[in-house]
Structures are given as structure tokens and as C-alpha cells.
Design an enzyme around this catalytic site. Structure first.
Site, PDB file in Angstrom:
ATOM      1  CB  SER A  48      48.338  36.138  43.668  1.00 53.01           C
ATOM      2  OG  SER A  48      47.937  37.468  43.531  1.00 53.01           O
ATOM      3  CG  ASP A 176      48.955  38.275  47.035  1.00 47.51           C
ATOM      4  OD1 ASP A 176      49.283  37.093  46.833  1.00 47.51           O
ATOM      5  OD2 ASP A 176      48.964  39.146  46.156  1.00 47.51           O
TER       6      ASP A 176
END
Length: 293
Positions: A48, A176
Site C-alpha cells: 500500500s 490492497d
């Protein structure tokens, strides 16, 4: 005299930058500390926001470079609005594609609007080996990127559900990377003598917030709890030589406009890391130098 079979040398370092949205701005202090100590990692990994920071390091950007860019572009609300406008869907067809829903932003367009030109198009153009983790939504497992096109990998790793659309890439639907591997220190553990892992996940706190959080805040908070549980399980199996956990829980995942506040409140981790590195290097030499008679 018993002599270690390993020859004395300075230890090598690798860094794993964890996910956490705007809380990941604290990673800049880690990069600053390594710069000041003259330490060049032999490998970096990230999930991320950590993947984005890792890409900056791997591309050769200094901590000061990243700090100046972040403050100059995220600390200015007008500049942020301008860049978000540039990342908007080009047509109404793009906007309504798949129906109106949460997470309409195209993360790759956002990244291209916000990231500096120092970030190249491919992994092969980077100066330091980089591993980026994303989550394969339908295969229920992590996907590790280390070569080929860089921006799809960064986009997939940062595609936070409820904020960004998932990424369709190479026949996979990706979200993610923090959902499966929030601090991917295991991806670089075999590449260096000392691994530094940086946890910027945080956890829900009461503070002055309403007693009952809204639905989006609950979603983000639940994700934090889940990711910290994943990290706790990983640490039972293997631990990095250095684990940093700056105090970032007071900040929200989207608090990028608070870049200077995040930086100010987490500045102490630079000295904390330097002390931890001194201790880790001393332990490293104690383990490889001759002992006993």
C-alpha cells in the site's frame, strides 16, 4: 580457539515499509535516518503506502527528496484539489462504468497525478531490488511483484477497498496488499543481514471521536484490527531484527493534508531507529566474531 566461519563485514540492510494510508508518511523519517547513516538497503519491500515509499527509495530518491515532495504537494489543499481533478474519470461512461458505488477513484490515475517523475515505468529501471505485495481478490492470496510494469503493481498494492476501484491486471482482480501482508518483511528476510520492518497500521482510538463511528470509519478501523492480527501471527513465526511502530493511531487513513502534523508527531522514530541499528549491528558482530578459547 573457536573461530566463526563467517568473515567480519558490515551487515547489509533491507527495509519493509508497511501499509497504513496517510500514517505511512512516517516512513519518511526511516528513509532520512538511513540516509544520515549512509546505509543503502540491498532490498526493499512494501504494501500500500509502503509500496509507494519503497518505490521512491528504490528509484534513488532521498528522504529529503520525498519529504519536500510530500509537503509541497500534499500540504497544499489547492494543489491536492488540482491533482485530484486531473485524476477524475475522463468521460461519464468511465464514471458510471459498473454502476455508481463506493470506490470510484481509479488508483492508477491518482498515482500518476501525484507521484514524482523520479518513479520509473518498470521495476528494471530501479536502482534497488523492490518487491510489492497486492491481494488477489478471487484467489484469496498475496501476489508479489518484482519485475515488469511498476505502476500496475503500485496501483494494485494501494487499491484500498471503498476508496479505489480494484485493479484488473494479468487476469486477476487485485486489491490492497495490506489485506494479506501488511508489513512484508518476509519478502526481504533472505536478502540482508538486518531487516527493518516499519508498522504504521495503527489502531482505532477513542480520543475525541463520537462514541459510535460512522460506517466508513468502522470499515477502516476493522481493517486495522485485521491487519494487526495478521502481523501478530507473522511475528510468532519470524521476527525482523528491527521492528518500528511509530505512534500514528490518531491519524486517519486519508489524512494526507495533515502531512506536516504526521511528520512532526513521528519525528522521534528517526533517533529510535538509529539506536536500534546500533544495537542490531553490535549483535550482528557478536554473532560472527571469534568467541571462546
Amino acid at each position: 580457539m573457536a573461530v566463526s566461519s563467517r568473515k567480519r563485514h558490515d551487515p547489509t540492510f533491507a527495509v519493509a515499509f508497511g501499509g497504513g494510508g496517510a500514517r505511512g508518511l512516517a516512513h519518511i523519517h526511516v528513509i532520512d535516518a538511513l540516509d544520515e547513516l549512509g546505509i543503502r538497503p540491498v532490498a526493499v519491500s512494501g504494501a500500500s503506502i509502503g509500496a509507494i515509499m519503497a518505490a521512491g527509495v528504490s528509484a534513488g530518491m532521498s528522504g529529503q527528496d520525498i519529504r519536500d515532495y510530500a509537503v509541497g504537494n500534499l500540504g497544499n489543499s489547492s494543489e491536492v484539489a488540482s491533482r485530484i481533478w486531473r485524476s477524475r474519470p475522463e468521460t461519464l461512461s468511465d464514471l458510471f462504468k459498473g454502476g455508481m458505488r463506493l470506490g470510484q477513484f481509479n488508483i492508477e490515475r491518482v498515482l500518476r497525478a501525484f507521484l514524482p517523475e523520479d518513479i520509473p515505468e518498470t521495476f528494471e529501471e530501479l536502482h534497488i531490488p523492490l518487491k510489492i505485495v497486492a491481494t488477489d481478490y478471487f484467489a484469496h492470496r498475496e501476489v508479489v511483484f518484482s519485475h515488469g510494469s511498476l505502476f500496475p503493481a503500485l496501483s494494485a498494492s494501494a487499491a484500498l477497498p471503498a476508496v479505489f476501484r480494484p485493479i484488473r491486471y494479468q487476469g486477476r482482480l487485485l486489491i490492497d496488499g495490506g489485506m494479506v501482508n501488511p508489513i512484508p518483511f518476509d519478502l526481504v528476510s533472505e536478502h540482508a543481514d538486518i531487516v527493518i520492518a516499519v508498522d504504521v497500521i495503527g489502531a482505532p482510538e477513542k480520543n475525541d471521536r463520537p462514541p459510535e463511528p460512522g460506517s466508513i470509519e468502522l470499515l477502516f478501523g476493522a481493517s486495522q484490527i485485521m491487519m494487526e492480527s495478521i502481523v501478530a501471527l507473522k511475528l510468532q513465526q519470524v521476527r525482523p531484527q528491527i521492528l518500528l511502530r511509530p505512534s500514528v493511531s490518531r491519524f486517519g487513513v486519508l489524512d494526507f493534508l495533515k502531512v506536516e502534523k504526521v511528520m512532526a508527531d513521528t519525528a522521534y522514530i528517526k533517533d529510535e531507529l538509529k539506536r536500534a541499528i546500533d544495537d542490531a549491528v553490535a549483535r550482528f558482530h557478536d554473532e560472527i566474531e571469534p568467541t571462546g578459547l
